[in-house]
Scaffold this motif. Structure first.
Motif, short mmCIF file in Angstrom:
data_model
loop_
_atom_site.label_atom_id
_atom_site.label_comp_id
_atom_site.label_asym_id
_atom_site.label_seq_id
_atom_site.Cartn_x
_atom_site.Cartn_y
_atom_site.Cartn_z
N TYR A 75 46.28 10.47 23.80
CA TYR A 75 47.00 9.32 23.24
C TYR A 75 47.47 8.41 24.36
O TYR A 75 47.39 7.19 24.26
CB TYR A 75 48.18 9.81 22.39
CG TYR A 75 48.96 8.70 21.73
CD1 TYR A 75 48.47 8.09 20.58
CD2 TYR A 75 50.18 8.27 22.23
CE1 TYR A 75 49.18 7.09 19.95
CE2 TYR A 75 50.89 7.27 21.60
CZ TYR A 75 50.39 6.68 20.47
OH TYR A 75 51.09 5.67 19.86
N GLY A 127 44.53 6.39 25.74
CA GLY A 127 44.19 5.32 24.78
C GLY A 127 45.21 4.21 24.81
O GLY A 127 44.86 3.03 24.77
N LEU A 128 46.48 4.57 24.88
CA LEU A 128 47.54 3.57 24.93
C LEU A 128 47.46 2.77 26.22
O LEU A 128 47.62 1.55 26.22
CB LEU A 128 48.91 4.27 24.81
CG LEU A 128 50.13 3.40 24.67
CD1 LEU A 128 50.02 2.52 23.42
CD2 LEU A 128 51.38 4.26 24.57
N THR A 165 44.78 2.20 28.00
CA THR A 165 43.60 1.35 27.91
C THR A 165 43.91 0.12 27.04
O THR A 165 43.51 -1.00 27.37
CB THR A 165 42.41 2.12 27.31
OG1 THR A 165 42.17 3.27 28.09
CG2 THR A 165 41.17 1.27 27.23
N LEU A 166 44.62 0.32 25.98
CA LEU A 166 44.99 -0.76 25.08
C LEU A 166 45.91 -1.77 25.75
O LEU A 166 45.76 -2.97 25.58
CB LEU A 166 45.67 -0.19 23.82
CG LEU A 166 46.18 -1.23 22.81
CD1 LEU A 166 44.98 -1.88 22.11
CD2 LEU A 166 47.07 -0.57 21.80
N LEU A 167 46.82 -1.29 26.57
CA LEU A 167 47.79 -2.16 27.20
C LEU A 167 47.22 -2.95 28.39
O LEU A 167 47.81 -3.90 28.84
CB LEU A 167 49.02 -1.36 27.67
CG LEU A 167 49.85 -0.77 26.53
CD1 LEU A 167 50.98 0.09 27.10
CD2 LEU A 167 50.42 -1.85 25.63
#
Length: 84
Positions: A75, A78-79, A81-83
């Motif tokens: 998680y 993924g977080l 990478t998203l940010l």
């Protein structure tokens, strides 16, 4: 609902009756409503308990789906990478 209708019917009969004074009507309707009070309190308590349980479950679900996942490495990646 039958009990509610019975109370409403009794109160309406007292209101229509010419045998009561205004004070007598008020007192008689008050006594009728007092008989119904425990039922109202029971349903009130059940509604409050259902709402409390629902809020607790919802809060737990939100916690597990947000802050609870912060310790999960996948998680976090993924977080991150998203940010970016």
């Amino acid at each position: 609902m039958d009990r509610y209708n019975a109370v409403q019917t009794k109160a309406a009969e007292v209101q229509k009756s010419a045998t009561y004074t205004d004070i007598g009507r008020e007192q008689t309707i008050g006594r009728i409503m007092e008989e119904f009070k425990p039922v109202v309190q029971l349903y009130h308590d059940r509604a409050i308990a259902a709402i409390d349980n629902g809020l607790a479950s919802l809060s737990e679900k939100w916690k597990s789906s947000s802050a609870g996942r912060l310790s999960d490495a996948g998680y976090q990646i993924g977080l991150g990478t998203l940010l970016r």
